[in-house]
Motif scaffolding. Structure first.
Motif, PDB file in Angstrom:
ATOM      1  N   LYS A 345     -21.561 -42.788 -41.341  1.00 29.83           N
ATOM      2  CA  LYS A 345     -21.522 -43.910 -42.700  1.00 29.83           C
ATOM      3  C   LYS A 345     -20.586 -43.610 -43.707  1.00 29.83           C
ATOM      4  O   LYS A 345     -19.728 -44.496 -44.173  1.00 29.83           O
ATOM      5  CB  LYS A 345     -22.966 -43.816 -43.453  1.00 29.83           C
ATOM      6  N   SER A 346     -20.053 -42.227 -43.509  1.00 32.11           N
ATOM      7  CA  SER A 346     -19.054 -41.825 -44.524  1.00 32.11           C
ATOM      8  C   SER A 346     -17.572 -42.238 -43.690  1.00 32.11           C
ATOM      9  O   SER A 346     -16.609 -42.619 -44.679  1.00 32.11           O
ATOM     10  CB  SER A 346     -18.779 -40.351 -44.774  1.00 32.11           C
ATOM     11  N   ASP A 349     -17.620 -46.412 -43.820  1.00 32.11           N
ATOM     12  CA  ASP A 349     -17.536 -47.177 -45.300  1.00 32.11           C
ATOM     13  C   ASP A 349     -17.107 -45.929 -46.282  1.00 32.11           C
ATOM     14  O   ASP A 349     -18.196 -45.451 -46.982  1.00 32.11           O
ATOM     15  CB  ASP A 349     -18.817 -47.847 -45.612  1.00 32.11           C
ATOM     16  N   ALA A 351     -16.320 -46.088 -49.267  1.00 31.01           N
ATOM     17  CA  ALA A 351     -16.822 -46.242 -50.696  1.00 31.01           C
ATOM     18  C   ALA A 351     -18.194 -45.761 -50.995  1.00 31.01           C
ATOM     19  O   ALA A 351     -18.556 -45.431 -52.082  1.00 31.01           O
ATOM     20  CB  ALA A 351     -16.747 -47.690 -50.904  1.00 31.01           C
ATOM     21  N   THR A 352     -18.799 -45.772 -49.974  1.00 27.31           N
ATOM     22  CA  THR A 352     -20.131 -45.446 -49.947  1.00 27.31           C
ATOM     23  C   THR A 352     -20.493 -43.930 -49.259  1.00 27.31           C
ATOM     24  O   THR A 352     -21.570 -43.890 -48.737  1.00 27.31           O
ATOM     25  CB  THR A 352     -21.130 -46.341 -49.418  1.00 27.31           C
ATOM     26  N   SER A 353     -19.413 -43.215 -49.314  1.00 22.67           N
ATOM     27  CA  SER A 353     -19.480 -41.735 -48.651  1.00 22.67           C
ATOM     28  C   SER A 353     -20.688 -40.883 -49.181  1.00 22.67           C
ATOM     29  O   SER A 353     -20.905 -41.026 -50.222  1.00 22.67           O
ATOM     30  CB  SER A 353     -18.165 -41.027 -48.939  1.00 22.67           C
ATOM     31  N   GLN A 354     -21.224 -40.351 -48.150  1.00 24.54           N
ATOM     32  CA  GLN A 354     -22.599 -39.587 -48.441  1.00 24.54           C
ATOM     33  C   GLN A 354     -22.087 -38.160 -49.311  1.00 24.54           C
ATOM     34  O   GLN A 354     -21.020 -37.802 -49.130  1.00 24.54           O
ATOM     35  CB  GLN A 354     -23.156 -39.235 -47.038  1.00 24.54           C
ATOM     36  N   LYS A 358     -16.820 -35.898 -46.645  1.00 24.34           N
ATOM     37  CA  LYS A 358     -15.623 -36.797 -46.828  1.00 24.34           C
ATOM     38  C   LYS A 358     -15.069 -36.879 -45.534  1.00 24.34           C
ATOM     39  O   LYS A 358     -14.499 -35.852 -44.818  1.00 24.34           O
ATOM     40  CB  LYS A 358     -14.894 -35.933 -47.791  1.00 24.34           C
TER      41      LYS A 358
END
Length: 508
Positions: A345-346, A349, A351-354, A358
């Motif tokens: 997910k990181s 997207d 912008a919505t990094s967990q 990073k």
């Protein structure tokens, strides 16, 4: 004592699967059968069990022999039946009431928890369903046990448990095992049959030493074939020279000699057999688009939790660097797939990094999960590729054919593909995505041994950076250059996976 004798056995289903197979199965045999996907392993087991008549040859069994065949698929009619009852119903009708105690003994030997025994098979994992099918056969007390891909859907703990169970069986009970799990074959077999359309090879060795012996035979046959062809060519060249001389001189003796040389060349060519070339189930190729970044992913005290918020582990400070092939180890439920999903997910997207994860902006992700959920069952192989990649229809068809998906199935639903075909389609999607970082969750599921080795070679050859979750011990040993272990709610780095693997063997 020989229990089953196979003579000149052959099966042709459109094309020959195998032919002129001679094989005996005796007390104490633990025979592993190895072949690519769709090359006759399951068909041979069905012949040994008496469910399928061979095209040629015959099979003889000693009188009264009870053969137990554990197939890959759970019968649909059993899916709603409780684990315990499904095993009890396998007993002969006149023994169901009086001999049901045998069910408890078998389930105890397989370490089936009490809470699972009354649960419907449809509510259990694929691994427990596989063990239920094994229990159904073993409770009938067969004289010979046939196992078709017994490690499918099993995690490492259950694989080790199954190995221990097999090795604890009475030594006079022969087993025939079809499997793509190389480490499992090494741990459970003492003979290996490499099933081929012609000239199948059998060795009184477990898989790894048998494979080495097979490779040496194939290499020797290749050298012999090349040598014979070279000699035949030299004989034809000599014959051509003598023929010219015979024409110019009118010598009948030289004409006879020319004919003899040609006949020798023909005999050599007729007798020579090229070395076996395994017909590929489909090529597996990967790509690595590369990146200038040295650090690809940074984990900074990332908390990995269950959906309800319970902490599974904390990552501490970890880095995934270019060229790292990290294998993530841990017990089932430890949070391996959750960490993979957080990283995925990181990258997808930023912008919505967990929190605590990073990814460098230049990452191009290649992601594959064990369920191949990215491949819609309602789509087709052709549409799967053509709608994602603008490469032209002819190129799509060529790539699919190279991946083992012929023109006859390219426009049929993905739902009808075999596991191996679906896995190769998924690998083709990964390749065309041209990633520089791979997240792979159980990538060898459904791949035959050739496919596993091809994937290993591709990851190594392209120096691909990846994070991998896998229960395949041979694959892990081959590709990993770093190992992360989830242990006691922490993510730690270990030198090798061997201590983790050994811990299962001790407690299985």
């Amino acid at each position: 004592m020989t229990l089953i004798n196979v003579r000149n056995l052959g099966i042709t289903l459109g094309a020959p699967l195998f032919s002129k197979l001679n094989l005996s199965i005796a007390n104490g045999d633990r025979l592993g059968i190895v072949a690519a996907n769709g090359r006759g392993k399951s068909t041979l087991l069905r012949c040994l069990n008496g469910d399928l008549e061979p095209t040629t040859g015959d099979i003889t069994r000693i009188r009264g022999l009870r053969v137990g065949h554990v197939e890959q698929v759970v019968p649909h009619k059993l899916m709603g039946v409780a684990f315990y009852e499904a095993v009890r119903l396998a007993l002969p009708a006149d023994q169901i009431d009086s001999e049901s105690w045998r069910v408890d003994i078998v389930l105890d030997s397989l370490n089936v928890p009490e809470e699972l025994r009354q649960r419907a098979l449809s509510k259990l994992s694929g691994g427990w369903q596989r063990l239920a099918m094994l229990a159904r056969i073993w409770v009938t007390e067969p004289d010979v046990l046939l196992l078709d891909e017994p490690t499918n859907h099993l995690d490492l703990s259950k694989i080790n448990q199954l190995e221990r169970w097999i090795n604890d069986l009475p030594r006079d009970v022969p087993l025939v095992i079809c499997s793509h799990d190389r480490a499992f074959l090494d741990a459970t077999t003492n003979r290996t049959l490499f099933l081929r359309p012609e000239n199948s090879q059998i060795f009184s060795l477990p898989y790894s030493p048998a494979r080495q012996a097979l490779d040496e035979i194939d290499a020797s046959e290749a050298r012999r074939f090349q040598r014979d062809m070279k000699v035949a060519q030299q004989l034809r060249q000599q014959a051509a020279k003598l023929n010219n001389i015979a024409i110019n001189s009118g010598s009948d003796l030289l004409t006879v000699k020319t004919k003899q040389l040609k006949q020798r060349a023909e005999r050599l060519e007729d007798a020579a057999r090229p070395a076996h070339q395994e017909r590929s189930s489909g090529a597996i190729k990967l790509a690595n688009s590369g990146t200038h970044a040295k650090v690809l992913v940074t984990l900074d005290e990332a908390a990995v939790s269950t959906p309800d918020g319970m902490l599974l582990f904390n990552s501490g400070k970890r880095w995934i660097c270019q060229g790292d092939r990290i294998v993530l180890l841990g017990l089932n439920g430890a949070g391996k797939s959750r960490l993979v999903d957080m990283i995925r997910k990181s990258i997808i997207d930023p912008a919505t990094s967990q929190v605590g994860v990073k990814a460098t902006p230049s990452l191009v992700l290649g992601y594959g999960d064990q369920a191949l959920s990215d491949l819609s069952d309602s789509s087709t192989p052709f549409n799967t590729i053509s709608r994602r990649f603008d490469i032209g229809d002819q190129r799509v068809r060529t790539l699919l054919a190279g991946a083992g998906l012929g023109i006859d199935i390219q426009n049929k639903p993905n739902s009808i593909l075999s596991g191996g075909q679906k896995a190769r389609l998924g690998m083709l999607v990964l390749r065309l995505s041209n990633p520089n970082f791979y997240l792979l969750d159980e990538p060898t599921n459904h791949l035959d041994i050739d496919g596993q080795e091809a994937l290993e070679n591709e990851l190594m050859a392209h120096e691909a950076s990846c994070l991998v979750v896998s229960h395949d011990r041979s694959f892990v040993r081959a590709i990993g250059n770093r190992f992360w272990l989830i242990e006691k709610r922490r993510l730690i780095e270990v030198e090798s996976p061997e201590e983790f693997f050994a811990s299962f063997a001790k407690t299985a």
